[in-house]
Design a protein around this motif. Structure first.
Motif, PDB file in Angstrom:
ATOM      1  N   PRO A 141      38.037  41.524  42.887  1.00  0.00           N
ATOM      2  CA  PRO A 141      38.975  41.550  41.758  1.00  0.00           C
ATOM      3  C   PRO A 141      38.822  40.319  40.878  1.00  0.00           C
ATOM      4  N   LEU A 142      38.875  40.527  39.567  1.00  0.00           N
ATOM      5  CA  LEU A 142      38.690  39.452  38.585  1.00  0.00           C
ATOM      6  C   LEU A 142      39.983  39.232  37.828  1.00  0.00           C
ATOM      7  N   HIS A 143      40.382  37.983  37.711  1.00  0.00           N
ATOM      8  CA  HIS A 143      41.562  37.660  36.901  1.00  0.00           C
ATOM      9  C   HIS A 143      41.118  36.785  35.742  1.00  0.00           C
ATOM     10  N   PHE A 144      41.023  37.378  34.553  1.00  0.00           N
ATOM     11  CA  PHE A 144      40.651  36.642  33.348  1.00  0.00           C
ATOM     12  C   PHE A 144      41.926  36.154  32.670  1.00  0.00           C
ATOM     13  N   VAL A 145      42.098  34.852  32.636  1.00  0.00           N
ATOM     14  CA  VAL A 145      43.301  34.252  32.071  1.00  0.00           C
ATOM     15  C   VAL A 145      43.059  33.983  30.590  1.00  0.00           C
ATOM     16  N   ASN A 146      43.782  34.709  29.758  1.00  0.00           N
ATOM     17  CA  ASN A 146      43.666  34.538  28.312  1.00  0.00           C
ATOM     18  C   ASN A 146      44.786  33.641  27.812  1.00  0.00           C
ATOM     19  N   ILE A 269      47.901  42.445  32.699  1.00  0.00           N
ATOM     20  CA  ILE A 269      47.644  43.880  32.770  1.00  0.00           C
ATOM     21  C   ILE A 269      46.570  44.111  33.817  1.00  0.00           C
ATOM     22  N   VAL A 270      46.856  44.989  34.783  1.00  0.00           N
ATOM     23  CA  VAL A 270      45.927  45.308  35.858  1.00  0.00           C
ATOM     24  C   VAL A 270      45.200  46.600  35.488  1.00  0.00           C
ATOM     25  N   MET A 271      43.867  46.531  35.459  1.00  0.00           N
ATOM     26  CA  MET A 271      43.059  47.662  35.036  1.00  0.00           C
ATOM     27  C   MET A 271      41.910  47.883  36.012  1.00  0.00           C
ATOM     28  N   GLY A 272      41.293  49.052  35.913  1.00  0.00           N
ATOM     29  CA  GLY A 272      40.079  49.329  36.670  1.00  0.00           C
ATOM     30  C   GLY A 272      38.887  49.282  35.742  1.00  0.00           C
ATOM     31  N   VAL A 298      44.209  39.501  32.034  1.00  0.00           N
ATOM     32  CA  VAL A 298      43.742  40.783  32.563  1.00  0.00           C
ATOM     33  C   VAL A 298      43.314  40.610  34.014  1.00  0.00           C
ATOM     34  N   TRP A 299      43.721  41.565  34.843  1.00  0.00           N
ATOM     35  CA  TRP A 299      43.338  41.587  36.254  1.00  0.00           C
ATOM     36  C   TRP A 299      42.524  42.864  36.449  1.00  0.00           C
ATOM     37  N   VAL A 300      41.264  42.724  36.844  1.00  0.00           N
ATOM     38  CA  VAL A 300      40.343  43.865  36.868  1.00  0.00           C
ATOM     39  C   VAL A 300      39.975  44.231  38.303  1.00  0.00           C
ATOM     40  N   VAL A 301      40.140  45.519  38.614  1.00  0.00           N
ATOM     41  CA  VAL A 301      39.821  46.046  39.936  1.00  0.00           C
ATOM     42  C   VAL A 301      38.533  46.859  39.839  1.00  0.00           C
ATOM     43  N   ALA A 302      37.580  46.584  40.726  1.00  0.00           N
ATOM     44  CA  ALA A 302      36.304  47.306  40.719  1.00  0.00           C
ATOM     45  C   ALA A 302      36.424  48.583  41.528  1.00  0.00           C
TER      46      ALA A 302
END
Length: 307
Positions: A141-146, A269-272, A298-302
């Motif tokens: 999981p990636l958390h991109f802090v904007n 926002i958590v997204m795939g 953004v929090w990204v789930v693979a």
């Protein structure tokens, strides 16, 4: 073997204290996790300085790495006083992607945290930024802090698409909601789930309608809306998302999500994300389109890896 969760914060080689530091520290504190802060240094001007000999250049490089290591330790010291387990690392490497993937393989992490690098549109067209490479190739999981108005997220939005037809992504929506629920519980934040659906991107053939004009009749459009609503409700129900926490909005997903996040002060926002190959890589995905436009982090789930 320790079962303590570990978080990885990737920081800039420019020794800047970004909002990602505060977010990573807050998440580590809330989860009781260890935090590993790593900088992948490479300064073009220093690496290619042709006016000095190789020995002097090596001394300059080692000096910069040592200054950066000391700077990271200065950032880590107050966090340790708060009771956090914090380790730091500085590595000189021109292309950090592979180093990051190796680190994650050797030291499994709960999430990789990183500030969004705001590249120009022209630069993104000519060179694929590290952030996009991570989106496409990182399975953690990636958390991109904007933007991080609050170190602890207060409002979390989970974006799902229950009508994804590619079988490779079965279960991704449940993983998104599971990750969002976990994040909300850890941070004592509110959680909403949103399905932004776009009828214009759906072909009649996908639903067995041979006549496009018939497909977009008011009756069939209503039937489609109802079937999508049922799928969304079923997904939300099995993941413990109450009816008052669900939002279903028609429109281009990227525009809907950005607008909703801005108007409702969403923190994360958590997204795939989906995997692309060939020419599809040039097109990207909703999360890639949003990465540089979102008014929040953004929090990204693979998707689940398939052997």
């Amino acid at each position: 073997m320790s079962t303590q969760p570990r978080l990885m914060l990737v920081v800039s080689p420019l020794m800047e204290h970004s909002p990602a530091f505060d977010r990573a520290a807050a998440l580590a504190k809330a989860e009781g996790a260890a935090l590993h802060i790593v900088a992948f240094d490479y300064l073009e001007g220093l690496a290619t300085a042709g006016l000095v000999n190789e020995q002097a250049l090596e001394q300059m490089r080692l000096g910069y790495i040592e200054r950066h290591r000391q700077w990271l330790e200065d950032q880590a010291r107050p966090l340790r006083r708060l009771g956090l387990e914090v380790t730091t690392e500085v590595t000189w490497v021109e292309r950090p992607l592979q180093e990051i993937l190796i680190h994650l393989k050797e030291q499994p992490m709960e999430v990789l945290i990183k500030s969004v690098d705001h590249e120009s549109w022209l630069s993104r067209m000519m060179f694929t930024p590290l952030d996009v490479h991570l989106l496409r190739e990182c399975n953690v999981p990636l958390h991109f802090v904007n933007k991080a108005a609050h170190a602890h997220p207060r409002k979390i939005l989970a974006a799902v698409d229950p009508f994804h037809y590619d079988g490779r992504y079965e279960g991704l929506n449940d993983r998104i909601l599971s990750e969002a629920n976990k994040l909300a519980a850890t941070c004592d934040a509110t959680l909403e789930a949103i399905y932004a659906y776009d009828l214009s991107s759906i072909t009649a053939a996908e639903y067995g309608y041979g006549n496009g004009s018939m497909f977009f009749s008011s009756t069939l459009a209503r039937q489609l809306y109802e079937s999508q609503g049922e799928a969304f409700d079923a997904l939300a129900e099995r993941n413990g998302i109450a009816p008052e926490q669900r939002r279903m909005i028609m429109g281009d997903p990227a525009k809907v999500l950005a607008s909703y996040a801005a108007s409702h002060d969403i923190d994360v926002i958590v997204m795939g994300r989906v995997r692309y190959s060939g020419l599809d890589k040039l097109i990207g995905s909703t999360v890639e389109a949003l990465l540089y436009k979102m008014p929040c982090s953004v929090w990204v789930v693979a998707p689940q890896q398939i052997d």
